[in-house]
Design an enzyme around this catalytic site. Structure first.
Site, PDB file in Angstrom:
ATOM      1  N   ASN A  49       0.870  -1.177   0.000  1.00 20.38           N
ATOM      2  CA  ASN A  49       0.000   0.000   0.000  1.00 20.38           C
ATOM      3  C   ASN A  49       0.905   1.224   0.000  1.00 20.38           C
ATOM      4  O   ASN A  49       1.493   1.549   1.020  1.00 20.38           O
ATOM      5  CB  ASN A  49      -0.891  -0.052   1.255  1.00 20.38           C
TER       6      ASN A  49
ATOM      7  N   LYS B  51       0.172   4.272  -0.271  1.00 22.38           N
ATOM      8  CA  LYS B  51      -0.425   5.475   0.350  1.00 22.38           C
ATOM      9  C   LYS B  51      -0.132   6.696  -0.535  1.00 22.38           C
ATOM     10  O   LYS B  51      -0.046   6.556  -1.749  1.00 22.38           O
ATOM     11  CB  LYS B  51       0.074   5.628   1.790  1.00 22.38           C
TER      12      LYS B  51
ATOM     13  N   HIS C 220      -9.303   1.045   4.980  1.00 24.20           N
ATOM     14  CA  HIS C 220      -8.019   1.235   5.663  1.00 24.20           C
ATOM     15  C   HIS C 220      -8.218   2.155   6.875  1.00 24.20           C
ATOM     16  O   HIS C 220      -9.023   3.086   6.829  1.00 24.20           O
ATOM     17  CB  HIS C 220      -6.993   1.833   4.692  1.00 24.20           C
TER      18      HIS C 220
ATOM     19  N   GLU D 106      -6.580   4.544   7.955  1.00 23.84           N
ATOM     20  CA  GLU D 106      -6.389   5.981   7.687  1.00 23.84           C
ATOM     21  C   GLU D 106      -7.648   6.573   7.059  1.00 23.84           C
ATOM     22  O   GLU D 106      -7.987   7.730   7.316  1.00 23.84           O
ATOM     23  CB  GLU D 106      -5.150   6.188   6.797  1.00 23.84           C
TER      24      GLU D 106
ATOM     25  N   GLU E 297      -5.051  -5.178  10.588  1.00 26.40           N
ATOM     26  CA  GLU E 297      -4.026  -4.161  10.814  1.00 26.40           C
ATOM     27  C   GLU E 297      -4.303  -3.443  12.129  1.00 26.40           C
ATOM     28  O   GLU E 297      -5.088  -2.492  12.163  1.00 26.40           O
ATOM     29  CB  GLU E 297      -4.047  -3.133   9.679  1.00 26.40           C
TER      30      GLU E 297
ATOM     31  N   GLY F 264       2.703   2.175  10.727  1.00 22.68           N
ATOM     32  CA  GLY F 264       3.613   3.298  10.550  1.00 22.68           C
ATOM     33  C   GLY F 264       4.356   3.693  11.823  1.00 22.68           C
ATOM     34  O   GLY F 264       5.011   4.723  11.881  1.00 22.68           O
TER      35      GLY F 264
ATOM     36  N   SER G 131       3.706  -2.188  10.225  1.00 24.41           N
ATOM     37  CA  SER G 131       5.163  -2.233  10.390  1.00 24.41           C
ATOM     38  C   SER G 131       5.775  -3.577   9.980  1.00 24.41           C
ATOM     39  O   SER G 131       6.726  -4.044  10.610  1.00 24.41           O
ATOM     40  CB  SER G 131       5.559  -1.864  11.822  1.00 24.41           C
TER      41      SER G 131
ATOM     42  N   GLY H 239       5.074   1.344   4.616  1.00 30.31           N
ATOM     43  CA  GLY H 239       6.397   1.953   4.447  1.00 30.31           C
ATOM     44  C   GLY H 239       7.411   1.074   3.723  1.00 30.31           C
ATOM     45  O   GLY H 239       8.128   1.549   2.832  1.00 30.31           O
TER      46      GLY H 239
END
Ligand code: PGA
Length: 251
Positions: A9, A11, A94, A96, A166, A172, A212, A234
């Site tokens: 992902n 982002k 997600h 976020e 998640e 993150g 992570s 990330g």
């Protein structure tokens, strides 16, 4: 036997040019490997990334989609537009999107139902906050997220759903759930899906872990019975981090 599914992902990272370069590198390295790999670029990068992924087995997905067919919804992107580009896969729910953009379980359910009705495949994200976990609400939160998001979804349509567990506190932050914690949350979710759809659907369901994930922890996580893949943020932004994660799914 569930085939491992590793997703990146991206982002709001990477330009179209950078995304195309990354996917070319991934495609060259992954040629002929028996693993399902997806990348989800920003909408504007999708055409360039699709072009660069041509001929490879990398799936290009969207990070979000509207629950509406079309119309006056400024800033939104429809299933029809994605399908016209050749995108059949989308991440929905997600954390976020939930926390920054106010998407709640009911809205996520509308997106899921509409995307399924248009023939799309979905990676549906669920996960608890630190406060929810610490106050003993892990199972309650996961049950609500799964049950509401899947309301009206048939057993046959579950073939087109992947779940991504998640934990919000691990996204993150560099903090990963331990493999034991993640595996037990996955086992709980699989049990929940079994209670809703029966054993066969539950056994075939791919449940990715996200939060992570990195080369140093991927092998341990992916080695657990109920962890069938990863949704990577990330560490999906460079080939030198993402490829070892994919490799650990093959070991
Ligand atoms: P992270 O993100 O790997 O950067 O923690 C995971 C995700 O949000 O999907």
């Amino acid at each position: 036997m569930r085939k491992p599914y590793i997703a990146g992902n991206w982002k709001m990272n990477l330009t179209p040019t950078q995304g195309a370069a990354l996917v070319k590198e991934l495609a060259a390295a992954l040629q002929g490997k028996d693993v399902k790999v997806m990348v989800a670029p920003s909408f504007v990068s999708i055409p360039a990334v699709l072009q660069a992924a041509k001929g490879s087995n990398i799936i290009v997905a969207a990070q979000n989609v509207s629950d509406k067919a079309n119309g006056a919804y400024t800033g939104e992107v429809s299933c029809e537009q994605l399908l016209d580009l050749g995108i059949r896969d989308v991440i929905i729910g997600h954390s976020e999107r939930r926390s920054y953009y106010g998407e709640d379980d009911e809205w996520i359910n509308k997106k899921v139902l509409f995307a399924l009705s248009q023939g799309m495949n979905i990676v549906l994200c669920i996960g608890e906050t630190l406060q929810e976990r610490q106050s003993g609400k892990l199972e309650e939160v996961l049950s609500r997220q799964v049950k509401v998001a899947l309301t009206g979804v048939s057993a046959a349509d579950m073939k087109r759903i992947t779940l991504a567990y998640e934990p919000v506190w691990a996204i993150g932050t560099g903090v990963t759930a331990t493999a034991d914690d993640a595996d037990s949350a996955h086992a709980f979710v699989r049990g929940l899906v079994e209670s809703l759809y029966g054993k066969e659907v539950a056994e075939n369901l791919i449940i990715q872990y996200g939060g992570s994930v990195k080369p140093s922890n991927a092998k341990e996580l992916l080695g657990r019975e109920n962890i069938d893949g990863a949704l990577v943020g990330g560490a999906s932004l460079t080939a030198d981090k993402f490829l070892p994660i994919v490799e650990s799914a093959l070991e």
